[in-house]
Design a protein around this motif. Structure first.
Motif, mmCIF file in Angstrom:
data_model
loop_
_atom_site.group_PDB
_atom_site.id
_atom_site.type_symbol
_atom_site.label_atom_id
_atom_site.label_comp_id
_atom_site.label_asym_id
_atom_site.label_seq_id
_atom_site.Cartn_x
_atom_site.Cartn_y
_atom_site.Cartn_z
ATOM 1 N N PRO A 29 42.469 56.471 67.038
ATOM 2 C CA PRO A 29 43.099 55.673 68.089
ATOM 3 C C PRO A 29 42.145 54.746 68.853
ATOM 4 C CG PRO A 29 43.858 57.933 68.198
ATOM 5 C CD PRO A 29 42.766 57.896 67.170
ATOM 6 N N SER A 30 40.884 55.076 68.911
ATOM 7 C CA SER A 30 39.926 54.245 69.641
ATOM 8 C C SER A 30 39.754 52.854 69.033
ATOM 9 C CB SER A 30 38.568 54.954 69.720
ATOM 10 O OG SER A 30 38.072 55.192 68.417
ATOM 11 N N ALA A 32 42.392 50.915 67.925
ATOM 12 C CA ALA A 32 43.707 50.258 67.904
ATOM 13 C C ALA A 32 43.615 48.760 68.173
ATOM 14 C CB ALA A 32 44.649 50.923 68.902
ATOM 15 N N ASP A 75 50.404 50.996 67.653
ATOM 16 C CA ASP A 75 50.746 52.013 68.649
ATOM 17 C C ASP A 75 51.460 53.231 68.090
ATOM 18 O OD1 ASP A 75 49.662 50.453 70.781
ATOM 19 O OD2 ASP A 75 51.435 49.176 70.629
ATOM 20 N N ARG A 76 51.785 53.209 66.805
ATOM 21 C CA ARG A 76 52.396 54.387 66.181
ATOM 22 C C ARG A 76 52.037 54.401 64.692
ATOM 23 N NH1 ARG A 76 56.125 50.850 67.308
ATOM 24 N NH2 ARG A 76 57.370 49.950 65.661
ATOM 25 N N THR A 105 45.953 57.774 63.734
ATOM 26 C CA THR A 105 47.248 57.171 64.052
ATOM 27 C C THR A 105 47.282 55.652 63.911
ATOM 28 O OG1 THR A 105 46.630 57.099 66.371
ATOM 29 C CG2 THR A 105 47.864 59.042 65.619
ATOM 30 N N VAL A 106 46.135 55.017 63.835
ATOM 31 C CA VAL A 106 46.077 53.563 63.694
ATOM 32 C C VAL A 106 46.007 53.270 62.200
ATOM 33 C CG1 VAL A 106 44.815 51.474 64.308
ATOM 34 C CG2 VAL A 106 44.950 53.367 65.932
#
Length: 116
Positions: A29-30, A32, A75-76, A105-106
């Motif tokens: 996530p970092s 994104a 974001d998802r 997640t990215v």
């Protein structure tokens, strides 16, 4: 501005195989903001060149390009259970199986520039 190229890294052969089978590369996530920049371009990143680094074998796979679909977002995740099955068997785990939700997640769908 979107970067001209991206290198995704995978620590082991299971992850590399899953990335290549699914044609799905991922960041934590970092990172994104990088994917947001790619998806914000008019061509949704089709001009960006993408590679996959296999750290275990010290091998660079590519050349790929982003293959973002409508609704893809930084974001998802594209696949909530991607990168949760060990070992990767070439078949995604059914809902409820695997080790829960992905920590990567990215996610970016990719397509090879040339068939290989």
């Amino acid at each position: 501005a979107a970067p001209p190229g991206l290198v995704f890294a995978a620590a082991d052969g299971d992850v590399v195989a899953e990335c290549l089978d699914r044609r799905l590369f991922a960041f934590p996530p970092s990172h994104a903001s990088v994917l947001r920049a790619v998806l914000a371009t008019p061509d949704r990143g089709a001009h960006v060149r993408v590679f996959l680094w296999d750290a275990e074998r010290k091998l660079l796979h590519g050349i790929f390009k982003p293959d973002a679909q409508p609704g893809d977002s930084a974001d998802r995740p594209v696949e909530e259970r991607a990168f949760t099955a060990k070992p990767w068997t070439g078949v995604a785990p059914p809902p409820g199986a695997g080790r829960g939700r992905t920590k990567f997640t990215v996610q970016l769908r990719v397509a090879p520039i040339k068939a290989f």
